[in-house]
Structures are given as structure tokens and as C-alpha cells.
Design a protein around this motif. Structure first.
Motif, mmCIF file in Angstrom:
data_model
loop_
_atom_site.group_PDB
_atom_site.id
_atom_site.type_symbol
_atom_site.label_atom_id
_atom_site.label_comp_id
_atom_site.label_asym_id
_atom_site.label_seq_id
_atom_site.Cartn_x
_atom_site.Cartn_y
_atom_site.Cartn_z
ATOM 1 N N PHE A 18 -9.161 0.011 94.095
ATOM 2 C CA PHE A 18 -8.520 0.171 92.788
ATOM 3 C C PHE A 18 -9.373 1.027 91.860
ATOM 4 C CE2 PHE A 18 -6.013 -3.752 93.800
ATOM 5 C CZ PHE A 18 -4.764 -3.173 93.674
ATOM 6 N N GLN A 19 -10.687 0.840 91.917
ATOM 7 C CA GLN A 19 -11.575 1.651 91.078
ATOM 8 C C GLN A 19 -11.516 3.116 91.488
ATOM 9 O OE1 GLN A 19 -15.442 -0.169 91.269
ATOM 10 N NE2 GLN A 19 -14.894 -1.786 89.821
ATOM 11 N N ASP A 20 -11.492 3.379 92.785
ATOM 12 C CA ASP A 20 -11.374 4.765 93.259
ATOM 13 C C ASP A 20 -10.079 5.402 92.768
ATOM 14 O OD1 ASP A 20 -13.816 4.719 94.545
ATOM 15 O OD2 ASP A 20 -12.965 4.322 96.540
ATOM 16 N N ASP A 21 -8.977 4.655 92.846
ATOM 17 C CA ASP A 21 -7.694 5.170 92.358
ATOM 18 C C ASP A 21 -7.750 5.451 90.861
ATOM 19 O OD1 ASP A 21 -6.586 5.071 94.874
ATOM 20 O OD2 ASP A 21 -5.564 3.148 94.542
ATOM 21 N N THR A 22 -8.351 4.538 90.118
ATOM 22 C CA THR A 22 -8.447 4.710 88.665
ATOM 23 C C THR A 22 -9.307 5.919 88.315
ATOM 24 O OG1 THR A 22 -8.184 2.335 88.329
ATOM 25 C CG2 THR A 22 -9.141 3.595 86.510
ATOM 26 N N ILE A 23 -10.416 6.073 88.990
ATOM 27 C CA ILE A 23 -11.302 7.217 88.734
ATOM 28 C C ILE A 23 -10.578 8.524 89.047
ATOM 29 C CG2 ILE A 23 -13.380 8.402 89.553
ATOM 30 C CD1 ILE A 23 -14.661 5.587 89.815
ATOM 31 N N GLN A 24 -9.841 8.565 90.139
ATOM 32 C CA GLN A 24 -9.098 9.783 90.486
ATOM 33 C C GLN A 24 -8.029 10.086 89.451
ATOM 34 O OE1 GLN A 24 -9.842 11.989 92.972
ATOM 35 N NE2 GLN A 24 -8.362 13.241 91.865
ATOM 36 N N ALA A 25 -7.328 9.054 88.996
ATOM 37 C CA ALA A 25 -6.288 9.256 87.972
ATOM 38 C C ALA A 25 -6.908 9.769 86.678
ATOM 39 C CB ALA A 25 -5.532 7.954 87.728
ATOM 40 N N LEU A 26 -8.034 9.199 86.283
ATOM 41 C CA LEU A 26 -8.714 9.655 85.069
ATOM 42 C C LEU A 26 -9.194 11.093 85.224
ATOM 43 C CD1 LEU A 26 -10.789 6.469 84.159
ATOM 44 C CD2 LEU A 26 -8.836 7.395 82.911
ATOM 45 N N ASN A 27 -9.686 11.439 86.386
ATOM 46 C CA ASN A 27 -10.131 12.806 86.629
ATOM 47 C C ASN A 27 -8.965 13.783 86.539
ATOM 48 O OD1 ASN A 27 -12.229 14.734 87.455
ATOM 49 N ND2 ASN A 27 -10.981 14.930 89.298
ATOM 50 N N ASP A 28 -7.819 13.398 87.096
ATOM 51 C CA ASP A 28 -6.644 14.259 87.028
ATOM 52 C C ASP A 28 -6.229 14.509 85.575
ATOM 53 O OD1 ASP A 28 -6.664 14.285 89.783
ATOM 54 O OD2 ASP A 28 -5.037 12.822 89.999
ATOM 55 N N VAL A 29 -6.242 13.469 84.766
ATOM 56 C CA VAL A 29 -5.884 13.606 83.349
ATOM 57 C C VAL A 29 -6.907 14.488 82.641
ATOM 58 C CG1 VAL A 29 -5.685 12.350 81.171
ATOM 59 C CG2 VAL A 29 -4.616 11.439 83.231
ATOM 60 N N LEU A 30 -8.169 14.305 82.961
ATOM 61 C CA LEU A 30 -9.223 15.099 82.331
ATOM 62 C C LEU A 30 -9.060 16.583 82.653
ATOM 63 C CD1 LEU A 30 -11.838 15.060 80.680
ATOM 64 C CD2 LEU A 30 -13.075 14.755 82.829
ATOM 65 N N VAL A 31 -8.705 16.901 83.878
ATOM 66 C CA VAL A 31 -8.502 18.304 84.266
ATOM 67 C C VAL A 31 -7.355 18.914 83.467
ATOM 68 C CG1 VAL A 31 -7.733 19.790 86.168
ATOM 69 C CG2 VAL A 31 -9.505 18.074 86.569
ATOM 70 N N VAL A 32 -6.256 18.177 83.335
ATOM 71 C CA VAL A 32 -5.111 18.673 82.564
ATOM 72 C C VAL A 32 -5.513 18.872 81.108
ATOM 73 C CG1 VAL A 32 -2.819 18.060 81.707
ATOM 74 C CG2 VAL A 32 -3.392 17.687 84.109
ATOM 75 N N GLN A 33 -6.221 17.908 80.530
ATOM 76 C CA GLN A 33 -6.630 18.010 79.134
ATOM 77 C C GLN A 33 -7.579 19.186 78.929
ATOM 78 O OE1 GLN A 33 -8.188 14.147 78.053
ATOM 79 N NE2 GLN A 33 -6.154 13.407 77.476
ATOM 80 N N GLN A 34 -8.462 19.432 79.877
ATOM 81 C CA GLN A 34 -9.376 20.563 79.747
ATOM 82 C C GLN A 34 -8.615 21.876 79.731
ATOM 83 O OE1 GLN A 34 -12.575 20.508 79.015
ATOM 84 N NE2 GLN A 34 -12.612 22.731 78.957
ATOM 85 N N ARG A 35 -7.588 21.979 80.551
ATOM 86 C CA ARG A 35 -6.760 23.197 80.555
ATOM 87 C C ARG A 35 -6.054 23.371 79.213
ATOM 88 N NH1 ARG A 35 -4.320 22.087 86.476
ATOM 89 N NH2 ARG A 35 -6.116 22.809 87.671
ATOM 90 N N VAL A 36 -5.567 22.280 78.657
ATOM 91 C CA VAL A 36 -4.891 22.342 77.352
ATOM 92 C C VAL A 36 -5.884 22.785 76.286
ATOM 93 C CG1 VAL A 36 -3.810 20.946 75.546
ATOM 94 C CG2 VAL A 36 -3.105 20.663 77.921
ATOM 95 N N VAL A 37 -7.086 22.213 76.297
ATOM 96 C CA VAL A 37 -8.104 22.578 75.308
ATOM 97 C C VAL A 37 -8.453 24.062 75.432
ATOM 98 C CG1 VAL A 37 -10.534 22.250 74.678
ATOM 99 C CG2 VAL A 37 -9.068 20.267 75.038
ATOM 100 N N GLU A 38 -8.616 24.539 76.639
ATOM 101 C CA GLU A 38 -8.943 25.956 76.833
ATOM 102 C C GLU A 38 -7.823 26.861 76.316
ATOM 103 O OE1 GLU A 38 -9.768 26.158 81.012
ATOM 104 O OE2 GLU A 38 -11.792 25.339 80.770
ATOM 105 N N ARG A 39 -6.575 26.474 76.586
ATOM 106 C CA ARG A 39 -5.441 27.264 76.101
ATOM 107 C C ARG A 39 -5.393 27.258 74.576
ATOM 108 N NH1 ARG A 39 -1.092 24.470 77.837
ATOM 109 N NH2 ARG A 39 -0.528 23.826 75.751
#
Length: 71
Positions: A18-39
Motif C-alpha cells: 500500500f505504501q508503494d502504491d501511495t508513493i507512486q500515486a504521489l509521484n505521478d501527481v507531483l510530475v503533473v504539477q511540475q509540468r503545470v508549474v513550468e507551463r
């Protein structure tokens, strides 16, 4: 209440999964947010550049210190 070693290991493995799944989900959100911030940063830079160009073209937006129309 004593849990058997096998039960404890299974519980830990379940938690780890469950922790691995949560970490992966958080990482996915972080990647999307970083792209938004850069744009947004690129858009802000473009707007700032455009504002400078307009100020150079038309001069300052200050009307000799005149009060705004609502006064």
C-alpha cells in the motif's frame, strides 16, 4: 495476543504494498504539477515580456498622477 511470525510478515508486506502504491500515486501527481508549474512560468515570462514591449511602445501607463475615474 501473540501474532505468529508469518501473520506479522504478511501484515508488513501488505502495508509495504500500500505504501508503494501511495508513493507512486504521489509521484505521478507531483510530475503533473511540475509540468503545470513550468507551463505557468513560461506564460508569466511571456506576459512580462509583452508588458515591457507595450510600455516601450506606448510609454508609461501613469496618467500624470491623475486620480482614477471613480473619484
Amino acid at each position: 495476543m501473540n501474532m505468529s511470525l508469518e501473520t506479522r510478515i504478511n501484515d508488513l508486506e501488505t502495508r509495504l504494498a500500500f505504501q508503494d502504491d501511495t508513493i507512486q500515486a504521489l509521484n505521478d501527481v507531483l510530475v503533473v504539477q511540475q509540468r503545470v508549474v513550468e507551463r505557468l512560468q513560461m506564460q508569466l515570462e511571456a506576459l512580462a515580456k509583452r508588458q515591457e514591449e507595450l510600455i516601450e511602445e506606448f510609454g508609461s501607463v501613469d496618467d500624470d498622477g491623475a486620480p482614477p475615474p471613480h473619484y
